[in-house]
Design an enzyme around this catalytic site. Structure first.
Site: not given
Ligand SMILES: O=C(Nc1ccc2c(c1)CNCC2)c1ccc(F)cc1
Length: 345
Positions: A24, A138
């Site tokens: 990632g 978020d």
């Protein structure tokens, strides 16, 4: 990412981990898969280069403070922090299922019963964060990972904040991903973080059930207008109950929006004879449980020290090589794996 970082990891990391491929990469971090040599367990290493963080450096400190304080089955566990003059390395619990985002895309959208299962997990994780005084800010499918049992783990507290009074303290920073941001956040007004997180959960629930976003436009100004108008289409196939829950979360006026307590008792989450959501049990926090003395004993042999010297190093919870070893051994044990620690000397 600077070239330099890819060439040399801290000796402390290389000594105890075999670093593998990148799994990632976000704004200012790269996440690598790694193997914890002592236990053979997989971990995720979030590597952040200090000089490319710039003014985001304080966000890493916020994320570390949040992760050190949070211990929950649906929050990705921090194992160890390795810091050098140029790097931060956060060694985290690995989630083999990857991002919920990819899981939804692969299925186009989720069936209602699966959305309920996931959304309950997200709701208890967010309720727990808020109860500990943290706002995530978020919340989106990219920040929710699936573990080996297809349960969710919340990650990325890089935008988290810990206002003194989580329910009333006003926040000002406009952050997070626009499509999930609440109207009051994008309009630049001071806002209450918990209320903004609940809006994001409304967008998240819509995405789980529909496979696309309620407010979406390539033009950011248009996207902002759509969010502030708060008008979105509800596909006919959605159940009345789920549509009502989405409506309760996607309230433009934050004072009319459901709270996380309303959420945890909402019929859609507690429907189909589902037991009411369990309140957080403090024994869930591994630091509150009795220490597993068998594991401590194995660690004492591994490090060649006495049990009485090993115990304080474990309960010190310094997120150092003792913390990661203890937590990795516990996780292996929970997953029914037998770990034989070699002697270090
Ligand atoms: O485990 C993580 N990511 C992960 C794990 C497995 C896979 C992916 C990401 C993406 N490709 C599929 C497999 C992870 C864990 C903690 C974290 F802070 C950030 C990422």
């Amino acid at each position: 990412m600077t070239k330099r970082m890819l060439l040399q990891y801290p000796p402390e990391l290389e000594k105890r981990y075999t670093v593998k491929e990148t799994i990632g990469s976000g704004g200012f971090a790269k996440v690598k898969l790694a193997i914890h040599k002592a236990t053979g367990e997989k971990v995720a290493v979030k590597v952040m280069c200090k000089d490319s963080l710039g003014e985001d450096l304080h966000r890493v400190q916020l994320e570390i403070d949040a992760l050190k304080s949070l211990s929950h089955r649906h929050i990705c566990q921090l194992y160890e922090i390795i810091e050098t003059p140029v790097l931060f390395c956060l060694i985290m619990e690995y989630a083999p299922g990857g991002e919920l985002f990819d899981y939804i895309i692969a299925r186009d959208r989720l069936k209602e019963h699966e959305a309920v299962k996931f959304f309950r997990q997200i709701a208890v994780a967010v309720a727990y964060c808020h109860s500990k005084g943290f706002i995530h800010r978020d919340l989106k499918p990219e920040n929710l990972l699936l573990d080996e049992q297809q349960n969710l783990k919340l990650i990325d507290f890089g935008l988290a904040s810990k206002p003194m009074d989580v329910k009333h303290q006003l926040l000002h920073t406009c952050c997070g991903s626009p499509a999930y941001a609440a109207p009051e956040v994008i309009s630049g007004q001071p806002y209450i973080g918990t209320e903004a997180d609940l809006w994001s959960m409304g967008v998240l629930l819509y995405a789980l059930l529909c496979g696309f976003l309620p407010f979406d436009d390539d033009n950011t100004a248009t996207l902002y207008r759509l969010i502030q108008e708060g008008k979105y289409k509800v596909p006919d196939r959605l159940s009345k109950e789920s549509a009502r829950l989405i409506q309760g979360l996607l309230q433009v006026d934050p004072k009319r929006r459901l709270t996380v307590t309303d959420l945890l008792t909402h019929p859609w989450l507690c429907s189909n004879d589902r037991p009411p959501v369990q309140p957080y049990d403090i024994l869930e926090d591994v630091r509150m449980r009795d220490v597993d003395m068998d594991v401590v004993q194995q660690m004492a042999v591994h490090f060649g020290v006495s049990l009485s010297d090993m115990h304080p190093l474990v309960v010190n919870w310094a997120f150092d090589k003792y913390t990661v070893l203890y937590l990795s051994m516990l996780k292996a044990k929970e997953n029914g794996k037998i770990v034989k620690l070699s002697r270090l000397w």
